[in-house]
Design a protein around this motif. Structure first.
Motif, PDB file in Angstrom:
ATOM      1  N   ARG A  84       0.856  -1.187   0.000  1.00  0.00           N
ATOM      2  CA  ARG A  84       0.000   0.000   0.000  1.00  0.00           C
ATOM      3  C   ARG A  84       0.893   1.239   0.000  1.00  0.00           C
ATOM      4  N   LYS A  85       0.537   2.212  -0.800  1.00  0.00           N
ATOM      5  CA  LYS A  85       1.302   3.449  -0.887  1.00  0.00           C
ATOM      6  C   LYS A  85       1.302   4.169   0.469  1.00  0.00           C
ATOM      7  N   VAL A  86       2.385   4.825   0.793  1.00  0.00           N
ATOM      8  CA  VAL A  86       2.480   5.580   2.042  1.00  0.00           C
ATOM      9  C   VAL A  86       1.369   6.635   2.081  1.00  0.00           C
ATOM     10  N   GLY A  87       0.655   6.676   3.207  1.00  0.00           N
ATOM     11  CA  GLY A  87      -0.409   7.658   3.374  1.00  0.00           C
ATOM     12  C   GLY A  87      -1.779   7.181   2.949  1.00  0.00           C
ATOM     13  N   ILE A  88      -1.830   6.006   2.298  1.00  0.00           N
ATOM     14  CA  ILE A  88      -3.123   5.450   1.874  1.00  0.00           C
ATOM     15  C   ILE A  88      -3.660   4.582   3.014  1.00  0.00           C
ATOM     16  N   PRO A  89      -4.902   4.795   3.427  1.00  0.00           N
ATOM     17  CA  PRO A  89      -5.462   4.005   4.535  1.00  0.00           C
ATOM     18  C   PRO A  89      -5.744   2.565   4.102  1.00  0.00           C
ATOM     19  N   LYS A  91      -7.684  -0.837   3.010  1.00  0.00           N
ATOM     20  CA  LYS A  91      -8.644  -0.928   1.916  1.00  0.00           C
ATOM     21  C   LYS A  91     -10.080  -0.619   2.336  1.00  0.00           C
ATOM     22  N   LYS A  92     -10.504  -1.127   3.484  1.00  0.00           N
ATOM     23  CA  LYS A  92     -11.890  -0.883   3.920  1.00  0.00           C
ATOM     24  C   LYS A  92     -12.161   0.615   4.059  1.00  0.00           C
ATOM     25  N   GLU A  93     -11.263   1.292   4.754  1.00  0.00           N
ATOM     26  CA  GLU A  93     -11.410   2.739   4.963  1.00  0.00           C
ATOM     27  C   GLU A  93     -11.240   3.500   3.647  1.00  0.00           C
ATOM     28  N   PHE A  94     -10.322   3.021   2.821  1.00  0.00           N
ATOM     29  CA  PHE A  94     -10.032   3.671   1.533  1.00  0.00           C
ATOM     30  C   PHE A  94     -11.275   3.673   0.649  1.00  0.00           C
ATOM     31  N   PHE A 148      -7.335   7.038  -5.223  1.00  0.00           N
ATOM     32  CA  PHE A 148      -8.524   6.188  -5.109  1.00  0.00           C
ATOM     33  C   PHE A 148      -9.018   5.766  -6.486  1.00  0.00           C
ATOM     34  N   PHE A 149      -9.019   6.702  -7.415  1.00  0.00           N
ATOM     35  CA  PHE A 149      -9.485   6.372  -8.768  1.00  0.00           C
ATOM     36  C   PHE A 149      -8.642   5.253  -9.376  1.00  0.00           C
ATOM     37  N   LYS A 150      -7.323   5.343  -9.231  1.00  0.00           N
ATOM     38  CA  LYS A 150      -6.443   4.311  -9.800  1.00  0.00           C
ATOM     39  C   LYS A 150      -6.736   2.945  -9.186  1.00  0.00           C
ATOM     40  N   ARG A 151      -6.912   2.902  -7.872  1.00  0.00           N
ATOM     41  CA  ARG A 151      -7.186   1.641  -7.195  1.00  0.00           C
ATOM     42  C   ARG A 151      -8.539   1.080  -7.621  1.00  0.00           C
ATOM     43  N   LEU A 152      -9.553   1.943  -7.663  1.00  0.00           N
ATOM     44  CA  LEU A 152     -10.889   1.505  -8.064  1.00  0.00           C
ATOM     45  C   LEU A 152     -10.891   1.005  -9.501  1.00  0.00           C
ATOM     46  N   LEU A 153     -10.217   1.717 -10.381  1.00  0.00           N
ATOM     47  CA  LEU A 153     -10.168   1.310 -11.785  1.00  0.00           C
ATOM     48  C   LEU A 153      -9.442  -0.027 -11.926  1.00  0.00           C
ATOM     49  N   HIS A 154      -8.339  -0.190 -11.232  1.00  0.00           N
ATOM     50  CA  HIS A 154      -7.592  -1.457 -11.288  1.00  0.00           C
ATOM     51  C   HIS A 154      -8.460  -2.621 -10.812  1.00  0.00           C
ATOM     52  N   ASP A 155      -9.091  -2.458  -9.663  1.00  0.00           N
ATOM     53  CA  ASP A 155      -9.910  -3.540  -9.093  1.00  0.00           C
ATOM     54  C   ASP A 155     -11.124  -3.828  -9.977  1.00  0.00           C
ATOM     55  N   THR A 156     -11.714  -2.777 -10.539  1.00  0.00           N
ATOM     56  CA  THR A 156     -12.893  -2.941 -11.399  1.00  0.00           C
ATOM     57  C   THR A 156     -12.547  -3.699 -12.665  1.00  0.00           C
ATOM     58  N   VAL A 157     -11.492  -3.298 -13.336  1.00  0.00           N
ATOM     59  CA  VAL A 157     -11.110  -3.942 -14.593  1.00  0.00           C
ATOM     60  C   VAL A 157     -10.726  -5.405 -14.359  1.00  0.00           C
ATOM     61  N   SER A 158     -10.029  -5.664 -13.259  1.00  0.00           N
ATOM     62  CA  SER A 158      -9.654  -7.050 -12.935  1.00  0.00           C
ATOM     63  C   SER A 158     -10.887  -7.938 -12.796  1.00  0.00           C
ATOM     64  N   ALA A 159     -11.900  -7.437 -12.091  1.00  0.00           N
ATOM     65  CA  ALA A 159     -13.123  -8.224 -11.905  1.00  0.00           C
ATOM     66  C   ALA A 159     -13.919  -8.309 -13.201  1.00  0.00           C
ATOM     67  N   TYR A 160     -14.007  -7.208 -13.910  1.00  0.00           N
ATOM     68  CA  TYR A 160     -14.821  -7.155 -15.137  1.00  0.00           C
ATOM     69  C   TYR A 160     -14.356  -8.191 -16.157  1.00  0.00           C
TER      70      TYR A 160
END
Length: 200
Positions: A84-89, A91-94, A148-160
């Motif tokens: 996890r990148k420094v400063g990123i909470p 995953k649940k909180e993120f 957050f956008f990068k993480r959401l996009l990565h997770d979304t595309v992986s599942a899609y």
């Protein structure tokens, strides 16, 4: 308007009898996702489903329900994150804070919830989140919206791209084990592989 399909008559699920029992079970479960969530609340789930639909430009309910189920399962899981990148909470909180940030930006720009916006307005909100040009700075005080956008996009595309309907769209034949490929020379395909409009 429905997009033209490159493989209009191909359905990867027609091949499921060629897969081993474990693969059939795993892929089959993706075709019938659960409605109930473990982590996200109903409003969060609806917001996430709407955001995911905009990100992948696909609004088929069975696909979006699966993607949200996958994101919910991985977010609810207590398995640690590899890095996890420094400063990123965590995953649940993120995720929870990021979704609140998207809705806050929607209210700042258009005065209503993200799910109530028109598609072009939803795209504009997500572009601001991705590029950091947000209006509601308070909602993103703990981390950068682009992270957050990068993480959401990565997770979304992986599942899609793990859903069998999407496999059919792109002509992916699914797991080759135990059948394997026979015609491996360049330009040749096995009879069970997807055919384009020109080949069928």
């Amino acid at each position: 308007m429905e997009k033209p399909k490159r493989y209009p008559s191909y359905d990867v699920w027609d091949q499921h009898t060629e897969w081993d029992a474990h693969t059939r079970k795993v892929v089959g479960a993706r075709r019938m996702p659960a409605i109930a969530n473990q982590f996200f609340t109903k409003p969060e789930s609806l917001l996430l489903q709407t955001v995911v639909g905009v990100l992948v430009n696909d609004h088929r309910l069975e696909v979006l329900t699966y993607v949200v189920e996958h994101l919910d399962n991985t977010t609810a899981s207590n398995i640690g994150e590899s890095q996890r990148k420094v400063g990123i909470p965590p995953k649940k909180e993120f995720y929870r804070s990021g979704l609140k940030g998207i809705d806050a930006e929607s209210h700042a720009a258009y005065g209503t919830d993200f799910v109530a916006l028109k598609l072009d307005q939803q795209e504009a909100v997500l572009q601001r989140v991705a590029n950091g040009g947000i209006q509601n700075l308070e909602a993103w005080k703990d981390f950068a919206p682009a992270d957050f956008f990068k993480r959401l996009l990565h997770d979304t595309v992986s599942a899609y791209y793990s859903h069998p309907l999407v496999w059919s769209d792109i002509g992916y034949g699914g797991p080759a084990y135990p059948r394997g490929y026979v015609r491996v020379e360049k330009g040749l395909t096995d009879p069970w592989e997807a055919k384009t409009n020109d080949e069928s």
